[in-house]
Write a protein that holds these residues in place. Structure first.
Motif, PDB file in Angstrom:
ATOM      1  N   ASN A  84       0.895  -1.189  -0.075  1.00 14.88           N
ATOM      2  CA  ASN A  84       0.169  -0.158   0.004  1.00 14.88           C
ATOM      3  C   ASN A  84       1.015   1.231  -0.155  1.00 14.88           C
ATOM      4  OD1 ASN A  84      -2.856  -0.152  -0.349  1.00 14.88           O
ATOM      5  ND2 ASN A  84      -3.052  -1.109   1.685  1.00 14.88           N
ATOM      6  N   ARG A  85       2.130   1.196  -0.495  1.00 14.15           N
ATOM      7  CA  ARG A  85       3.020   2.363  -0.144  1.00 14.15           C
ATOM      8  C   ARG A  85       3.167   2.843  -1.982  1.00 14.15           C
ATOM      9  NH1 ARG A  85       8.489   0.980   1.197  1.00 14.15           N
ATOM     10  NH2 ARG A  85       8.818   3.015   1.604  1.00 14.15           N
ATOM     11  N   PRO A  86       3.439   3.882  -2.022  1.00 14.32           N
ATOM     12  CA  PRO A  86       3.307   4.479  -3.541  1.00 14.32           C
ATOM     13  C   PRO A  86       4.516   3.750  -4.125  1.00 14.32           C
ATOM     14  CG  PRO A  86       3.230   6.293  -2.030  1.00 14.32           C
ATOM     15  CD  PRO A  86       3.448   5.028  -0.997  1.00 14.32           C
ATOM     16  N   VAL A  87       4.410   3.255  -5.442  1.00 12.24           N
ATOM     17  CA  VAL A  87       5.338   2.505  -6.121  1.00 12.24           C
ATOM     18  C   VAL A  87       6.616   3.542  -6.384  1.00 12.24           C
ATOM     19  CG1 VAL A  87       5.989   1.349  -8.447  1.00 12.24           C
ATOM     20  CG2 VAL A  87       3.923   0.981  -7.313  1.00 12.24           C
ATOM     21  N   ALA A  88       6.264   4.864  -6.527  1.00 19.34           N
ATOM     22  CA  ALA A  88       7.424   5.829  -6.831  1.00 19.34           C
ATOM     23  C   ALA A  88       8.592   5.806  -5.762  1.00 19.34           C
ATOM     24  CB  ALA A  88       6.845   7.065  -7.338  1.00 19.34           C
ATOM     25  N   THR A  89       7.785   5.865  -4.589  1.00 19.12           N
ATOM     26  CA  THR A  89       8.820   5.974  -3.536  1.00 19.12           C
ATOM     27  C   THR A  89       9.665   4.509  -3.163  1.00 19.12           C
ATOM     28  OG1 THR A  89       6.918   7.022  -2.241  1.00 19.12           O
ATOM     29  CG2 THR A  89       8.716   6.298  -1.031  1.00 19.12           C
ATOM     30  N   GLU A  90       8.799   3.560  -3.457  1.00 18.92           N
ATOM     31  CA  GLU A  90       9.567   2.284  -3.485  1.00 18.92           C
ATOM     32  C   GLU A  90      10.878   2.033  -4.253  1.00 18.92           C
ATOM     33  OE1 GLU A  90       6.735  -0.919  -3.690  1.00 18.92           O
ATOM     34  OE2 GLU A  90       6.529  -0.969  -1.719  1.00 18.92           O
ATOM     35  N   ILE A  91      10.482   2.342  -5.675  1.00 20.60           N
ATOM     36  CA  ILE A  91      11.435   2.488  -6.789  1.00 20.60           C
ATOM     37  C   ILE A  91      12.509   3.670  -6.329  1.00 20.60           C
ATOM     38  CG2 ILE A  91      12.052   3.434  -9.200  1.00 20.60           C
ATOM     39  CD1 ILE A  91       9.204   2.035  -9.798  1.00 20.60           C
ATOM     40  N   GLU A  93      13.733   4.259  -3.508  1.00 25.36           N
ATOM     41  CA  GLU A  93      14.276   4.129  -2.515  1.00 25.36           C
ATOM     42  C   GLU A  93      15.538   2.880  -2.906  1.00 25.36           C
ATOM     43  OE1 GLU A  93      11.003   3.638   1.045  1.00 25.36           O
ATOM     44  OE2 GLU A  93      11.685   1.982   0.274  1.00 25.36           O
ATOM     45  N   VAL A  94      15.227   2.296  -3.923  1.00 23.59           N
ATOM     46  CA  VAL A  94      16.260   1.243  -4.232  1.00 23.59           C
ATOM     47  C   VAL A  94      16.963   1.582  -5.734  1.00 23.59           C
ATOM     48  CG1 VAL A  94      15.145  -0.592  -3.134  1.00 23.59           C
ATOM     49  CG2 VAL A  94      14.464  -0.251  -5.512  1.00 23.59           C
ATOM     50  N   LEU A  95      16.439   2.564  -6.379  1.00 21.55           N
ATOM     51  CA  LEU A  95      17.161   2.819  -7.552  1.00 21.55           C
ATOM     52  C   LEU A  95      18.484   3.176  -7.584  1.00 21.55           C
ATOM     53  CD1 LEU A  95      16.752   3.385 -10.521  1.00 21.55           C
ATOM     54  CD2 LEU A  95      16.025   5.799 -10.150  1.00 21.55           C
ATOM     55  N   PRO A  96      18.998   4.056  -6.602  1.00 22.30           N
ATOM     56  CA  PRO A  96      20.660   4.428  -6.371  1.00 22.30           C
ATOM     57  C   PRO A  96      21.331   3.136  -6.324  1.00 22.30           C
ATOM     58  CG  PRO A  96      19.468   5.770  -5.000  1.00 22.30           C
ATOM     59  CD  PRO A  96      18.181   4.746  -5.493  1.00 22.30           C
ATOM     60  N   ASN A  97      20.811   2.143  -5.618  1.00 23.22           N
ATOM     61  CA  ASN A  97      21.630   0.738  -5.336  1.00 23.22           C
ATOM     62  C   ASN A  97      21.920   0.328  -6.849  1.00 23.22           C
ATOM     63  OD1 ASN A  97      22.271   0.236  -3.042  1.00 23.22           O
ATOM     64  ND2 ASN A  97      20.561  -1.238  -2.334  1.00 23.22           N
ATOM     65  N   SER A 261      20.626 -11.139  -3.241  1.00 24.17           N
ATOM     66  CA  SER A 261      19.425 -10.809  -2.390  1.00 24.17           C
ATOM     67  C   SER A 261      19.807  -9.231  -1.914  1.00 24.17           C
ATOM     68  CB  SER A 261      19.570 -11.434  -1.190  1.00 24.17           C
ATOM     69  OG  SER A 261      18.217 -11.373  -0.581  1.00 24.17           O
ATOM     70  N   ARG A 262      20.335  -8.475  -3.010  1.00 22.58           N
ATOM     71  CA  ARG A 262      20.656  -7.068  -2.841  1.00 22.58           C
ATOM     72  C   ARG A 262      19.446  -6.196  -3.162  1.00 22.58           C
ATOM     73  NH1 ARG A 262      25.093  -3.885  -3.268  1.00 22.58           N
ATOM     74  NH2 ARG A 262      24.736  -1.751  -4.511  1.00 22.58           N
ATOM     75  N   PRO A 263      18.969  -5.217  -2.545  1.00 21.41           N
ATOM     76  CA  PRO A 263      17.863  -4.400  -2.701  1.00 21.41           C
ATOM     77  C   PRO A 263      18.158  -3.527  -4.014  1.00 21.41           C
ATOM     78  CG  PRO A 263      18.528  -4.423  -0.384  1.00 21.41           C
ATOM     79  CD  PRO A 263      19.588  -4.907  -0.838  1.00 21.41           C
ATOM     80  N   GLY A 264      17.043  -3.511  -4.966  1.00 21.24           N
ATOM     81  CA  GLY A 264      17.658  -2.649  -6.202  1.00 21.24           C
ATOM     82  C   GLY A 264      16.095  -2.982  -7.058  1.00 21.24           C
ATOM     83  N   ILE A 265      16.202  -2.264  -8.253  1.00 20.25           N
ATOM     84  CA  ILE A 265      15.270  -2.488  -9.123  1.00 20.25           C
ATOM     85  C   ILE A 265      14.867  -3.843  -9.475  1.00 20.25           C
ATOM     86  CG2 ILE A 265      14.331  -1.739 -11.420  1.00 20.25           C
ATOM     87  CD1 ILE A 265      14.341   0.713  -9.792  1.00 20.25           C
ATOM     88  N   GLY A 266      15.841  -4.551  -9.585  1.00 19.37           N
ATOM     89  CA  GLY A 266      15.883  -5.949 -10.228  1.00 19.37           C
ATOM     90  C   GLY A 266      15.299  -6.781  -9.329  1.00 19.37           C
TER      91      GLY A 266
END
Ligand SMILES: Nc1ncnc2c1ncn2[C@@H]1O[C@H](COP(=O)(O)OP(=O)(O)O)[C@@H](O)[C@H]1O
Ligand SMILES: [Mg+2]
Lengths: 317, 282
Positions: A84-91, A93-97, A261-266
Motif C-alpha cells: 500500500n505504499r506509493p510505487v514511486a517511493t519504493e523505486i 528507495e532502491v534505484l541508487p543501489n 538478495s541485494r535491494p534494487g530495481i531488479g
C-alpha cells in the motif's frame, strides 16, 4: 547537435511509450486476475471486485494505458497492492543501489578491458596477445549468473571474505562497499572479455590506417599514437556496440540482485512479478526502460563528442 | 659534394615473394630536388618508405645500405631511422584524405608532429598557424582549429606540406604528393613546391609516376622499372635524350609530350616490355 539530442530524446520517449503499451497488453494476455492473486486464495469475490476497480483493471485497455501515462506525468506510478505504499517511493528507495551496481560493474570492466585491448594490439602476435585473447573468450562464455553464484560460493561462503547478501549496513560506507564488490564483479566479468575483444578488433583496424603512419613518420611517440590517435577512433565502434548491449547490462543486474538478495530495481521487479503486483511491475519496467534509453542516448552523444564527422552529420540532420 | 642521402644496392622483398626493390642506388644532395619516377608498382613507395624505416609489415631489407649524412642507418641500431623521423626527415604522403587523423584538429596534429622540436605546445601551435599561412591556406587560425573533413583535398595537401616544413627537415620526401588531386589542384601544389624551394635549403625527394611533376620541380631524376633503377641523370638530359628504352617508352606515353593529337593514348606494349629487361642504357 541540439536538434539531434532532442530527436534522440523524442525517440527514447517513443520507446518508453511503446514498451508500456506492450506491458499493459501483457496483463490482458497473461491468464489470472491480478487482484485475486494479490489478495490471496481466501479473498471474497467482493474484495476482489473492489481491488479490481481500485487498480483500474475493469477499464478498457486503452483507458488503462492512458491513465497510467497521465499519472506518470504527475510523478505518480500507482500504489503497491501488497504494501500500500506509493510505487514511486519504493523505486526511489532502491534505484541508487541499482545504478551504482551497473555503473561500478561496467566501470571496472571498461577500465580493465581498454588497456587489455590496447596491450593486445601493441604486443600483437606475441604470447601477451594470445593470453589476452584466450582470457577474453573464456570470460565471455561464462554467463553472469554462473559467475555470480560461484563468486558467492567461493568468496562469501567458503572464504568468508565478503558478505553474501544485502547491500551493507545503512550509514556504513565501508560495509556498503564490501557488499557491492561481489555483485559488481559478477556483472562486469563477462564485459571484460567482450569489451577487450571489441577494443582489440577496432584498434587493429585503426592502427592500419594511413594517418597512423603519418604520425609515426613524424616521430610521434608510440604511446601517444596508441592512446590519442588510435584509441579515440577505436572507441567509436566500441561505444556503439556497447550502447546496443546495454539492455544486457540491466537484465544482468536483475539476476545478480536476486542472487545476492541485494535491494534494487531488479529484486523489486522479480518479487512483484511473482506476486502479480502489477503497479510495481509497470513502474519498475518504466524506470528500467528509462535507464536503458538514457544510457543509449548518453553513448550516442559521447560518440558524437569524440567524432567530429558524426557531429557534423547530426548538425545537418 | 657529399650526399645527404645515399642509397647503395638496396634490395627489398615482400614476404619472400615480390622483390619490390632490386639493387637500387640513389643519392640526394642538400639543396637539390630529386625525382623518382616509374609506373605504378615499380617499387618507388617501397624504396621511399625504407629510408625512414616505415616499410609495411612483411617487407624485409635483403641487402644494401641506406646512409644519411654519411652514417648508415640500416646497418646499426634499429632506432637510427626512428630518430630521423619528424626531425631530419619529413614525409608528405599521397592521399590527403587519409593522411590526417579524422577526429583531431589540424592544429592539434601539427603540434604533435613537432614532438621532436623544442618549445611549448602553445609556441608550436603558433608556428603551425604561421606555417599554414606560409603554404597559402587562407584564414589559417580558423583552419588550425578545423578537422580534416572540413577542408578540401588541395587544402589538406597544403596542410601536409606545412607539417613537413614545420620540423625544418634536411630531407623532405613526398610520395605522390599530387596524385590524389585534380589537375588544377596539382598545378597549385607544384607551384607551391617551386615557391618553397626558394628558401628551403634541404634536399627534396619527389616520388611520382607523373613526368610533368618531375619536369616542373626536379633537378635530377631516377627512373625505376620493376624494382630496378634503370636510368639516372639531370632532368633536361633525360627528357631530351633518354638512354634506356623504358625511359623512352615512358616519355612516349606522356600525354603532355604528344605534339599531335593522337587517336589513342600510347601505351607500353608487352613486346616492348620484353626488351627492357635485357636492355642496358646506351
Ligand atoms: N604491403 C605489401 N605487401 C606485399 N607486396 C607489396 C606491398 N606493397 C607493395 N607491394 C608490391 O611491391 C611492388 C612495389 O610496390 P610499390 O613500392 O608500392 O610501387 P609504386 O610505389 O612504384 O607504385 C608491387 O609489385 C607491389 O605489388
Ligand atoms: Mg606508390
Amino acid at each position: 547537435m541540439l536538434a539531434y539530442t532532442i530527436k534522440r530524446i523524442g525517440l527514447g520517449l517513443l520507446i518508453l511509450i511503446g514498451v508500456m503499451f506492450a506491458m499493459y497488453a501483457a496483463v490482458f494476455i497473461v491468464p489470472g486476475n491480478p487482484a485475486r492473486a494479490a489478495l490471496g486464495p481466501r479473498a471474497t469475490q467482493e474484495m476482489i471486485d473492489r481491488l479490481t476497480r481500485e487498480m483500474g483493471l475493469d477499464q478498457p485497455y486503452l483507458v488503462q494505458v492512458y491513465n497510467f501515462f497521465v499519472n506518470v506525468l504527475s510523478g505518480n506510478l500507482g500504489i503497491d497492492v501488497i504494501s500500500n505504499r506509493p510505487v514511486a517511493t519504493e523505486i526511489w528507495e532502491v534505484l541508487p543501489n541499482t545504478l551504482i551496481l551497473c555503473l561500478v560493474g561496467l566501470g571496472w570492466a571498461t577500465l580493465l578491458a581498454i588497456p587489455l585491448g590496447c596491450l593486445a594490439v601493441l604486443k600483437r602476435g606475441t604470447w601477451v596477445d594470445r593470453a589476452a585473447s584466450l582470457l577474453s573468450v573464456s570470460v565471455i562464455s561464462l554467463p553472469y549468473y554462473v559467475v555470480a553464484i560461484y563468486a558467492l560460493l567461493i568468496f562469501a561462503v567458503q572464504l568468508n571474505w565478503l558478505p553474501a547478501i544485502g547491500d551493507g549496513d545503512p550509514g556504513d560506507i565501508g560495509s556498503q562497499i564490501r557488499a557491492l564488490i561481489l555483485p559488481a564483479f559478477a556483472i562486469g566479468f563477462t564485459w571484460v572479455g567482450y569489451l577487450a575483444r571489441l577494443v582489440r578488433a577496432s584498434m587493429l583496424d585503426v592502427m592500419g590506417e594511413p594517418h597512423i603512419r603519418t604520425a609515426r613518420a613524424f616521430g610521434v611517440p608510440e604511446w601517444k599514437i596508441v592512446t590519442k590517435y588510435g584509441l579515440r577512433i577505436a572507441l567509436i565502434p566500441t561505444l556503439s556496440l556497447l550502447a546496443v548491449s546495454l539492455g544486457g547490462l540491466i537484465s544482468s543486474a536483475v539476476f545478480v540482485e536476486v542472487i545476492f538478495s541485494r535491494p534494487g530495481i531488479g529484486k523489486l521487479v522479480t518479487a512483484a512479478v511473482n506476486l502479480r503486483n502489477y503497479p510495481v511491475v509497470m513502474g519498475t519496467v518504466l524506470v528500467m526502460t528509462g535507464i536503458y534509453v538514457t544510457l543509449t542516448i548518453a553513448a550516442d552523444l559521447l560518440i558524437a563528442r569524440i567524432d567530429p564527422r558524426i557531429r557534423d552529420a547530426f548538425r545537418g540532420a | 659534394m657529399t650526399a645527404l642521402l645515399s642509397i647503395r644496392d638496396l634490395t627489398i622483398d615482400y614476404a619472400g615473394h615480390v622483390q619490390a626493390v632490386r639493387g637500387a642506388n640513389l643519392d640526394v644532395h642538400l639543396g637539390e630536388a630529386v625525382g623518382l619516377v616509374g609506373e605504378s608498382g615499380s617499387g618507388k613507395s617501397t624504396l621511399a618508405s625504407a629510408i625512414t624505416g616505415l616499410l609495411p609489415i612483411g617487407a624485409r631489407i635483403l641487402g644494401g645500405d641506406i646512409a644519411f649524412k654519411n652514417e648508415s642507418v640500416t646497418s646499426g641500431r634499429k632506432q637510427a631511422q626512428q630518430i630521423l623521423r619528424g626531425d631530419e626527415i619529413a614525409m608528405v604522403f599521397q592521399d590527403p584524405m587519409t593522411a590526417f587523423n579524422p577526429v583531431l584538429t589540424i592544429g592539434d596534429q601539427l603540434v604533435d608532429f613537432q614532438s621532436r622540436m623544442p618549445g611549448k605546445a602553445r609556441e608550436k601551435y603558433a608556428r603551425a598557424v604561421a606555417m599554414l599561412a606560409r603554404v597559402g591556406i587562407p584564414d589559417p587560425a580558423l583552419r588550425a582549429n578545423s578537422y580534416p573533413h572540413e577542408m578540401s583535398g588541395g587544402m589538406r595537401q597544403r596542410a601536409a606540406i606545412a607539417a613537413a616544413l614545420l620540423v625544418n627537415p634536411s630531407l623532405l620526401i613526398a610520395d605522390e604528393p599530387t596524385t590524389a588531386l585534380d589537375v588544377t589542384m596539382e598545378a597549385q601544389i607544384i607551384h607551391l613546391f617551386r615557391e618553397l624551394r626558394q628558401d628551403y635549403g634541404g634536399g627534396i625527394l619527389i616520388v611520382t609516376h607523373h613526368l610533368g611533376v618531375v619536369a616542373e620541380l626536379c633537378d635530377r631524376v631516377y627512373v625505376m622499372y620493376r624494382g630496378e633503377v634503370v636510368e639516372e641523370g639531370a632532368v633536361d638530359d633525360i627528357f631530351h635524350e633518354p638512354r634506356h628504352p623504358y625511359t623512352r617508352a615512358l616519355l612516349a606515353c606522356d600525354p603532355a609530350r604528344l605534339h599531335e593529337r593522337a587517336g589513342y593514348l600510347p601505351v607500353i606494349t608487352d613486346a616492348e616490355r620484353a626488351t627492357f629487361m635485357q636492355a642496358r642504357p646506351r
